[in-house]
Design an enzyme around this catalytic site. Structure first.
Site, PDB file in Angstrom:
ATOM      1  CG  HIS A 257      -0.324   0.268   2.516  1.00 35.90           C
ATOM      2  ND1 HIS A 257      -0.058  -0.726   3.443  1.00 35.90           N
ATOM      3  CD2 HIS A 257       0.105   1.417   3.088  1.00 35.90           C
ATOM      4  CE1 HIS A 257       0.494  -0.190   4.505  1.00 35.90           C
ATOM      5  NE2 HIS A 257       0.610   1.108   4.319  1.00 35.90           N
TER       6      HIS A 257
ATOM      7  CG  ASP B  63      -0.054  -3.948   2.674  1.00 41.35           C
ATOM      8  OD1 ASP B  63       0.175  -3.433   1.569  1.00 41.35           O
ATOM      9  OD2 ASP B  63      -0.098  -3.285   3.729  1.00 41.35           O
TER      10      ASP B  63
ATOM     11  CB  SER C 192       3.367   1.448   6.166  1.00 42.80           C
ATOM     12  OG  SER C 192       2.203   1.576   6.921  1.00 42.80           O
TER      13      SER C 192
END
Length: 425
Positions: free
Chosen positions: A155, A193, A271
């Protein structure tokens, strides 16, 4: 000390407080100033929203008059890694020593940070509409190979609304030593992801070593490294809170997955950054946090990531077999309760209960029935859904024999042929 605290509190009353609400997995949130009322909203990609029962606004005080501490470790310059030394930290073993005897010393966390730090990068992807740049997606990554392969979150580097068209997108990469590169997205998997980015460098690149998440236990010390809120080279420490947190516990739809849960501080920009053990080895990829509480961060276990990377190398994508069963893992307490409620429940001590068979699925065609208990899969005893998935691996179109126990002490052998799962499921 009390006078110092009074001065800090008094001073903080005269300063506006910046409050930030953010989700690490989506590098998104809401920022507002309590004095001016200015408010900025940042969208979160739909596939990675956690259920509303879990996500709520949370506040954290930042950058006030309370003391802020930071530390930057500068290990010795790295040397070029040979082919036999790929994915191995290149710091001098005499300058950075792993903890001995399993004890946490004053330099243990600093040493782990020094080992992993040079290989952690900041990623920036311009976002726009019809050629007009509207912002950037900011995240972190880890160089896992001297050829410039970077491990990160999907993402961070792709647009989930058009992931297939964006799979060859460009990414701005900044190393800890200040070098910058333009990278390209090699592979990205929506469900897990996980993504790989590639950069090319004429000079040696630092690399991180991959560890084994299967060796982790609740309570083990770990550190999270990344660029939260674009603050590069940020290190936070905590423990492993859970080694097998299921995606269903977080309200995430799709194929069942398991995450490492940690209380390390994880925020927007973390992330894709690594979760690291005290030996400086990557044991997870930080992916998200829950807004409704502090100290609830989640990472993809590195053992799962390694399998995804193998799929990328073999097929260019992750192949997931699907048979069409809803499954529940059984234990002695659940079995005892089911036998009490349903006297005809199969006489088993372990296995996987099938409460639902999806109509028209491979399992339906194979003859599975609700209430079946799977005890053997491809000739191997199974107790967990994870074991069953590992046995299937990428065996799409291959016949697999399954032994199930049914009511009235009936044992049945079925043959099922998995299909490839819909990537959007």
């Amino acid at each position: 000390m009390m006078n110092l605290l009074r001065r800090a509190v008094s001073s903080s009353k005269r300063s506006s407080l910046l409050r930030i609400v953010a989700v690490a997995a989506a590098t998104s949130g809401v920022v507002y100033d309590t004095d001016t009322g200015t408010r900025i909203s940042v969208a979160i990609p739909e596939p990675f929203k956690i259920s509303q029962s879990l996500i709520h606004r949370t506040e954290q005080s930042l950058f006030g008059n309370l003391a802020a501490f930071s530390a930057r470790v500068s290990p010795k310059p790295e040397a070029a890694a040979s082919n036999d030394e790929k994915r191995v930290p290149v710091e001098d073993s005499d300058s950075v020593k792993p903890p001995s005897g399993g004890f946490l010393g004053r330099d243990t966390i600093a040493n782990a940070a020094a080992r992993i730090g040079p290989a952690v990068v900041n990623l920036s992807v311009p976002q726009g509409f019809h050629g007009i740049t509207t912002g950037k997606s900011i995240g972190s990554g880890t160089i896992i190979d001297a050829d410039g392969t970077i491990l990160t979150c999907a993402h961070v580097v792709v647009d989930f609304q058009s992931i297939r068209q964006s799979s060859k997108g460009r990414v701005d990469v900044t190393l800890q030593d200040g070098r910058t590169f333009e990278g390209v997205v090699l592979n990205a998997d929506l469900q897990s992801d996980i993504a790989l980015v590639k950069i090319n460098s004429k000079t040696p690149l630092p690399t991180a070593k991959l560890g084994f998440s299967s060796k982790l236990r609740p309570g083990d010390w770990v550190i999270a490294v990344g660029c939260p809120l674009s603050l590069q080279n940020t290190i936070t420490a905590g423990i492993v809170s859970c080694v097998d947190r299921k995606s269903s516990d977080l309200g995430l739809r799709g194929t069942g997955r398991e995450y490492l849960q940690t209380d390390c501080a994880i925020n927007a920009g973390n992330s894709g950054g690594p979760l690291v053990n005290l030996d400086g080895e990557v044991i997870g990829v930080n992916i998200m946090k829950v807004l409704a509480a502090d100290g609830l961060g989640f990472s993809v276990p590195i053992d799962s990531v390694s399998k995804i990377i193998e799929h990328f190398k073999k097929s260019g994508r992750v192949i997931r077999p699907w048979i069409g069963l809803k499954m529940i893992e059984l234990n002695k307490m659940i079995i005892a309760q089911l036998k009490e409620r349903y006297p005809m429940f199969p006489d088993v001590e372990k296995g996987i209960l099938v409460p639902t068979v999806i109509p028209g699925s491979p399992a339906d065609r194979a003859g599975f029935k609700p209430g079946d208990v799977v005890v053997r899969f491809d000739g191997k005893p199974v107790e967990t859904i994870k074991e069953l998935i590992e046995i299937m691996d990428d065996r799409v179109g291959q016949r697999i024999r399954v032994v199930v126990e049914r009511s009235s002490k009936e044992t049945v052998t079925l043959e099922v042929i998995p299909e490839e799962a819909n990537p959007d499921m």
